[in-house]
Design a protein around this motif. Structure first.
Motif, PDB file in Angstrom:
ATOM      1  N   TYR A  25      50.483  26.399  38.395  1.00 61.76           N
ATOM      2  CA  TYR A  25      50.284  26.748  36.986  1.00 61.76           C
ATOM      3  C   TYR A  25      51.273  26.005  36.081  1.00 61.76           C
ATOM      4  CZ  TYR A  25      50.904  29.442  32.689  1.00 61.76           C
ATOM      5  OH  TYR A  25      51.072  29.813  31.366  1.00 61.76           O
ATOM      6  N   ALA A  26      52.546  26.034  36.461  1.00 62.29           N
ATOM      7  CA  ALA A  26      53.578  25.385  35.646  1.00 62.29           C
ATOM      8  C   ALA A  26      53.334  23.880  35.570  1.00 62.29           C
ATOM      9  CB  ALA A  26      54.961  25.677  36.232  1.00 62.29           C
ATOM     10  N   LEU A  27      52.881  23.293  36.679  1.00 60.55           N
ATOM     11  CA  LEU A  27      52.562  21.865  36.676  1.00 60.55           C
ATOM     12  C   LEU A  27      51.440  21.577  35.689  1.00 60.55           C
ATOM     13  CD1 LEU A  27      53.372  19.236  38.260  1.00 60.55           C
ATOM     14  CD2 LEU A  27      51.298  19.603  39.597  1.00 60.55           C
ATOM     15  N   GLY A  28      50.478  22.478  35.617  1.00 62.00           N
ATOM     16  CA  GLY A  28      49.396  22.315  34.651  1.00 62.00           C
ATOM     17  C   GLY A  28      49.903  22.338  33.214  1.00 62.00           C
ATOM     18  N   GLN A  29      50.907  23.179  32.953  1.00 57.23           N
ATOM     19  CA  GLN A  29      51.504  23.208  31.613  1.00 57.23           C
ATOM     20  C   GLN A  29      52.157  21.875  31.277  1.00 57.23           C
ATOM     21  OE1 GLN A  29      51.091  26.107  29.560  1.00 57.23           O
ATOM     22  NE2 GLN A  29      49.669  26.324  31.278  1.00 57.23           N
ATOM     23  N   LEU A  30      52.842  21.287  32.257  1.00 58.91           N
ATOM     24  CA  LEU A  30      53.464  19.978  32.033  1.00 58.91           C
ATOM     25  C   LEU A  30      52.408  18.921  31.714  1.00 58.91           C
ATOM     26  CD1 LEU A  30      55.814  17.921  32.138  1.00 58.91           C
ATOM     27  CD2 LEU A  30      55.424  17.756  34.618  1.00 58.91           C
ATOM     28  N   ILE A  31      51.335  18.899  32.482  1.00 60.13           N
ATOM     29  CA  ILE A  31      50.287  17.905  32.261  1.00 60.13           C
ATOM     30  C   ILE A  31      49.685  18.049  30.868  1.00 60.13           C
ATOM     31  CG2 ILE A  31      47.977  17.193  32.993  1.00 60.13           C
ATOM     32  CD1 ILE A  31      48.848  17.820  35.885  1.00 60.13           C
ATOM     33  N   GLU A  32      49.416  19.287  30.469  1.00 58.31           N
ATOM     34  CA  GLU A  32      48.855  19.501  29.127  1.00 58.31           C
ATOM     35  C   GLU A  32      49.805  19.034  28.036  1.00 58.31           C
ATOM     36  OE1 GLU A  32      45.748  20.374  28.356  1.00 58.31           O
ATOM     37  OE2 GLU A  32      45.459  20.186  30.532  1.00 58.31           O
ATOM     38  N   GLN A  33      51.091  19.297  28.224  1.00 51.38           N
ATOM     39  CA  GLN A  33      52.077  18.873  27.224  1.00 51.38           C
ATOM     40  C   GLN A  33      52.218  17.353  27.187  1.00 51.38           C
ATOM     41  OE1 GLN A  33      55.520  21.151  28.383  1.00 51.38           O
ATOM     42  NE2 GLN A  33      54.485  23.089  27.991  1.00 51.38           N
ATOM     43  N   LEU A  34      52.110  16.706  28.335  1.00 52.31           N
ATOM     44  CA  LEU A  34      52.130  15.240  28.357  1.00 52.31           C
ATOM     45  C   LEU A  34      50.944  14.675  27.579  1.00 52.31           C
ATOM     46  CD1 LEU A  34      53.131  14.619  32.091  1.00 52.31           C
ATOM     47  CD2 LEU A  34      54.516  14.039  30.085  1.00 52.31           C
ATOM     48  N   LYS A  35      49.813  15.327  27.714  1.00 52.37           N
ATOM     49  CA  LYS A  35      48.625  14.887  26.964  1.00 52.37           C
ATOM     50  C   LYS A  35      48.828  15.099  25.466  1.00 52.37           C
ATOM     51  CE  LYS A  35      45.347  15.677  30.762  1.00 52.37           C
ATOM     52  NZ  LYS A  35      44.212  16.495  31.274  1.00 52.37           N
ATOM     53  N   GLU A  36      49.400  16.245  25.111  1.00 57.48           N
ATOM     54  CA  GLU A  36      49.639  16.534  23.691  1.00 57.48           C
ATOM     55  C   GLU A  36      50.618  15.535  23.073  1.00 57.48           C
ATOM     56  OE1 GLU A  36      50.976  20.525  23.441  1.00 57.48           O
ATOM     57  OE2 GLU A  36      49.107  21.408  24.208  1.00 57.48           O
ATOM     58  N   GLN A  37      51.583  15.096  23.856  1.00 61.70           N
ATOM     59  CA  GLN A  37      52.585  14.150  23.353  1.00 61.70           C
ATOM     60  C   GLN A  37      52.114  12.701  23.417  1.00 61.70           C
ATOM     61  OE1 GLN A  37      55.483  14.933  21.888  1.00 61.70           O
ATOM     62  NE2 GLN A  37      55.017  17.108  22.123  1.00 61.70           N
ATOM     63  N   GLY A  38      50.919  12.479  23.928  1.00 59.64           N
ATOM     64  CA  GLY A  38      50.389  11.122  24.007  1.00 59.64           C
ATOM     65  C   GLY A  38      50.983  10.295  25.130  1.00 59.64           C
ATOM     66  N   LEU A  39      51.561  10.958  26.139  1.00 63.46           N
ATOM     67  CA  LEU A  39      52.214  10.236  27.229  1.00 63.46           C
ATOM     68  C   LEU A  39      51.318  10.104  28.471  1.00 63.46           C
ATOM     69  CD1 LEU A  39      55.779  11.852  27.035  1.00 63.46           C
ATOM     70  CD2 LEU A  39      55.097   9.558  26.269  1.00 63.46           C
ATOM     71  N   TRP A  40      50.354  10.979  28.614  1.00 57.80           N
ATOM     72  CA  TRP A  40      49.563  11.034  29.838  1.00 57.80           C
ATOM     73  C   TRP A  40      48.809   9.740  30.114  1.00 57.80           C
ATOM     74  CZ3 TRP A  40      49.414  13.813  34.070  1.00 57.80           C
ATOM     75  CH2 TRP A  40      48.292  13.800  34.880  1.00 57.80           C
ATOM     76  N   ASP A  41      48.238   9.140  29.090  1.00 59.56           N
ATOM     77  CA  ASP A  41      47.387   7.958  29.288  1.00 59.56           C
ATOM     78  C   ASP A  41      48.186   6.695  29.548  1.00 59.56           C
ATOM     79  OD1 ASP A  41      45.071   9.414  28.997  1.00 59.56           O
ATOM     80  OD2 ASP A  41      44.990   9.134  26.821  1.00 59.56           O
ATOM     81  N   ASN A  42      49.509   6.787  29.554  1.00 60.52           N
ATOM     82  CA  ASN A  42      50.336   5.615  29.867  1.00 60.52           C
ATOM     83  C   ASN A  42      51.352   5.956  30.964  1.00 60.52           C
ATOM     84  OD1 ASN A  42      51.144   2.882  29.464  1.00 60.52           O
ATOM     85  ND2 ASN A  42      52.925   3.593  28.311  1.00 60.52           N
ATOM     86  N   THR A  43      50.988   6.900  31.817  1.00 57.87           N
ATOM     87  CA  THR A  43      51.935   7.375  32.826  1.00 57.87           C
ATOM     88  C   THR A  43      51.278   7.480  34.198  1.00 57.87           C
ATOM     89  OG1 THR A  43      53.242   8.628  31.216  1.00 57.87           O
ATOM     90  CG2 THR A  43      53.419   9.306  33.513  1.00 57.87           C
TER      91      THR A  43
END
Length: 640
Positions: free
Chosen positions: A459-477
Motif C-alpha cells: 500500500y505504501a509503495l502505491g502511495q509513493l508511485i502516485e506521488q511520483l506521478k503527481e510530481q511529474g517524475l514517474w514518466d522519466n524514472t
C-alpha cells in the motif's frame, strides 16, 4: 591418605567436562536434529583441550570457581549460537560476536523464537546456585588449616603427578583435534563441516581458513584478479542464442539519462505476488506493476551475515558477500566499485533513505564506501511509531519525495535507494495502518501477521508511485523494486501450513529464498522474464538499461544483465552452505561435496535424482565465489 588435599581439582574438571559435553550434545540436537558417538567424542576432545589448559595455568585456589565461570560463559555462548542458528539458519562462526551489538534492534524478531527447552543450557547452573545458597546459609563452623612437612611434600608430589597426566591428556587431545580439523578442511559445506568436526573445532577450522585466505590476499594483485574473473566468466555458456558480437546488447540505453529509484522491500517473498486471501489481493500495487514492468518471478536472495545491509551492498556492487561478516562492517571502509560511483561520471546525484540510525550495521561506513552523495537516516523522519525501527514506509517516502523533488529542480538526474522496514519481523502492523482484513484462522499467527505487513508495504509503495506521478517524475524514472530476503521462519510456519492455508505450493528453502524483482521502464511493455536471477544481477541489468557498458567502464561484475542472458548460474552461501547454487533448472545444495549433494527443481519443487549434469556449475560457482572474495579483499581502503 589422610594427607591428600581435600581440594584436589580433578573432580571439578571431570564434572565440568561432563556438563559441557552434555551441552554440546544438546547443541547438536538443536542444530542437526541428532547426535552421535563420533560427534560426542570430537566435542569431548575440544573441551578437554580448553579445560586442560585452564588446569595447568590456574592456581589451585581459583580453579573450582573458574571452571564454573567458564561453564556459565560457555553456556551463554551456546544459547546465543542456538538462537542465531534458528534466526539466520546458519552455523555461527566466532566472527559474529562482533555483531552482537545489533541484537537489541532485532530483539522483536528473535524473542518469538526462544522456546523453554533452549534454557536447558543453564539447568546445571541453576541447580548449582540453589545448592550453593543452601550450603552457604547452613554453613556455620570454623575453618581449620592443617600443615606439616610431610603433607606439603605429598601435595607437591600429587601436583606434579597431576600436571604430568594433564599435559599428556592435553597433547593427545590437541593431536586428535588437529587431525579431525585437518580432515574437515576439505569440506566446503559449513553445516557438514561443523557436524563432522564439532562446534569448537569448527571455530578453529574457520579461523585457520580465514588466516590462509588473508595470507593469500596479502600476496594478491587486484588487476590480476579482475583478469582471472573475466577469463573464468568467459568459459560459462551464459548465452545460447543472443549474439555476443553485436555492437550493443538488447534494450541498451532504452532508459538513457532517466532517473533511477530502487526500493528494497523488507522481508518480501515472491509467493505473495498475485496471491489472494479471502478474495483480497495481498499485493495489489505490485500485481499491477508486474503487468507494466519487467517482472522476474525466479529471483533469489544471496545475502550473508549482514542480511538487509548485504542486499544493499550486492544490488549496488554486483559482488558476492563473503559470508564471514556483514559487508558493511568488514568492507564499508573500502572504495567500493558501485552503481552510485559509476553514475557520478554521468552527472547523477545519488541518495539513500533508511528510517533507522545510520550506524545500524555500520551504514555510516557503507554509504560513503558506495559513494552515495547523501544519506537520510533517523533524524530526518517524524517517528509515527510504526515498529521498533521507528517511522513507517509512508513517512520514509514522504521525506524521500521531498529530497528527490529538490534534486530534480537542479536538472540533474538522480539515483535514489529506499530501504523499507515496515514489513520487518515480527510483522505487527499498528491498527491505524492496517489495510487488509486477515481471515480468522490466520489472525495472531506469524503467517497472518506477515500478510498484514506485506499488504501495508505494498500500500505504501502505491502511495509513493502516485506521488511520483503527481510530481511529474514517474514518466522519466526507472523504478526498481525487489525483496531483500525471506520473512517467514520455517521453525514458526512450516511449508505444509502455508500450502494448507493459502492453497499454494511452497518449499521451505526454494520458496523462502524466492524474492520478487520488478523493473519498470517508461514506455516499455510489461514482460515476465522467467530467467533465474539473483541480487547480484540487479546492478548489471540497470546499467544496460541506462546505456552504461560495464565492459567499457572496466567494471568487474559477478552478476549478469538478466535481459541479455539465456543461461544463468549464481551461488548462495550463509543461509545455504558454500557450494550451493541456482541455475535455470535447480537449486543445488552440496553435502560434504558434490556427490552427496541434493538438487531440487525450481519449477516443481521436487527432488532431481540425476545430478551429474550439474557438476560443471558446481565447480564454476566455487571458483567464481572464491575470486569474488579475493576481489573484494583487494579493493583499496578509503582515505579518512
Amino acid at each position: 591418605m589422610n594427607n591428600i588435599p581435600k581440594r584436589f581439582s580433578l573432580p571439578s574438571i571431570v564434572l565440568t567436562v561432563l556438563l559441557l559435553v552434555a551441552k554440546l550434545s544438546l547443541l547438536r540436537i538443536f542444530f542437526f536434529d541428532q547426535t552421535n558417538i563420533a560427534g560426542v567424542l570430537k566435542d569431548t576432545l575440544s573441551i578437554l583441550v580448553i579445560l586442560c589448559l585452564l588446569e595447568l595455568i590456574l592456581p589451585r585456589i581459583v580453579k573450582r570457581p573458574t571452571f564454573w565461570i567458564f561453564n556459565a560463559i560457555f553456556s551463554f555462548l551456546l544459547f546465543a549460537a542456538t538462537l542465531y542458528q534458528i534466526h539466520f539458519g546458519s552455523v555461527p562462526a566466532y566472527s559474529v560476536l562482533g555483531e552482537m551489538g545489533q541484537v537489541p534492534q532485532i530483539r522483536a524478531s528473535i524473542t518469538p523464537l526462544i522456546k523453554p527447552y533452549h534454557f536447558l543450557f543453564f539447568a546445571d547452573l541453576l541447580i548449582a546456585a540453589i545448592i550453593g545458597i543452601l550450603h552457604f546459609s547452613r554453613r556455620n563452623r570454623d575453618f581449620r588449616i592443617h600443615s606439616s612437612g610431610s603433607s606439603f611434600g605429598h601435595t607437591r608430589r600429587i601436583n606434579y603427578r597431576s600436571k604430568i597426566i594433564t599435559i599428556l591428556f592435553l597433547a593427545v587431545c590437541m593431536g586428535l583435534s588437529a587431525l579431525f580439523i585437518n580432515r574437515g578442511q576439505a569440506i566446503d559445506n559449513e553445516w557438514a563441516q561443523a557436524e563432522d568436526v564439532g562446534f569448537l573445532n569448527f571455530q578453529v577450522s574457520t579461523a585457520l581458513r580465514n588466516k590462509q585466505e588473508s595470507d593469500a590476499i596479502a600476496n594478491g594483485n587486484l588487476q590480476q584478479t579482475k583478469a582471472a574473473v573475466e577469463k573464468l566468466q568467459s568459459t560459462y555458456p551464459y548465452n545460447n542464442n543472443k549474439s555476443t558480437t553485436t555492437s550493443q546488447p538488447e534494450f541498451f540505453a532504452s532508459a538513457e539519462e532517466m532517473n533511477v529509484i530502487v526500493v528494497q522491500l523488507e522481508s518480501f517473498q515472491n509467493f505473495t505476488i498475485n496471491l489472494k486471501v479471502d478474495q483480497q489481493e495481498a499485493t495489489p500495487v505490485l500485481n499491477k506493476l508486474a503487468k507494466e514492468s519487467y517482472y522476474f518471478p525466479y529471483v533469489y536472495q544471496q545475502i550473508g551475515q549482514g542480511n538487509t545491509s548485504d542486499a544493499e551492498f550486492m544490488s549496488n556492487t554486483s559482488i558476492y558477500p563473503t559470508g564471514s561478516e556483514a559487508m558493511s562492517v568488514g568492507f564499508g571502509n573500502r572504495e567500493l566499485p558501485s552503481l552510485p560511483r559509476l553514475l557520478q561520471k554521468y552527472n547523477y546525484q545519488s541518495a539513500t533513505f533508511h528510517i533507522n540510525s545510520v550506524d545500524f550495521w555500520s551504514r555510516n561506513l557503507l554509504y560513503p564506501g558506495l559513494a552515495f552523495d547523501n544519506y537520510y537516516d533517523k533524524p530526518f523522519y517524524t517517528n509515527d511509531h510504526f515498529n521498533d525501527f521507528g517511522a513507517s514506509d509512508e513517512e520514509l517516502y514522504r521525506v524521500g519525495l521531498e529530497k528527490l523533488t529538490e534534486i530534480s529542480a537542479t536538472d540533474k538526474p538522480f539515483y535514489a535507494q529506499f530501504v523499507t522496514t515496515s514489513s520487518h519481523a515480527p510483522f505487527v502492523v499498528p491498527d491505524e495502518f492496517l489495510q487488509m482484513k486477515i481471515p480468522t484462522d490466520l489472525q495472531g499467527s506469524q503467517l497472518g501477521n506477515y500478510l498484514s505487513a506485506i499488504n501495508y508495504t505494498d500500500y505504501a509503495l502505491g502511495q509513493l508511485i502516485e506521488q511520483l506521478k503527481e510530481q511529474g517524475l514517474w514518466d522519466n524514472t526507472v523504478f526498481v523494486a525487489y525483496g531483500d530476503h525471506f520473512g517467514i521462519q520455517p521453525k514458526e510456519t512450516d511449508a505444509a501450513e502455508i500450502t494448507a492455508k493459502l492453497g499454494i505450493p511452497y518449499d521451505n528453502q526454494i520458496s523462502r529464498f524466492n524474492i520478487p524483482l520488478f523493473i519498470h521502464v517508461p514506455n516499455q511493455k510489461g514482460q515476465v522474464v522467467e530467467l533465474t536471477g539473483g541480487q547480484l544481477d540487479i546492478m548489471p541489468t540497470i546499467s544496460n538499461l541506462l546505456g552504461i557498458s560495464l565492459k567499457k567502464e572496466q567494471f568487474t561484475a559477478f552478476g549478469r544483465d538478466l535481459l541479455n542472458t539465456d543461461n544463468n548460474v549464481f551461488g548462495m552461501r550463509y543461509y545455504l552452505p558454500t557450494g550451493s547454487f541456482f541455475n535455470n533448472d535447480v537449486m543445488f545444495v552440496p553435502g560434504k561435496g558434490f556427490e552427496d549433494g541434493i538438487a531440487t527443481s525450481l519449477k516443481t519443487l521436487q527432488p532431481v535424482q540425476d545430478i551429474i549434469g550439474y557438476r560443471d556449475d558446481y565447480d564454476y560457482i566455487r571458483s567464481l565465489m572464491k575470486l569474488s572474495d579475493d576481489y573484494v579483499q583487494l579493493l583499496p581502503r578509503r582515505t579518512p
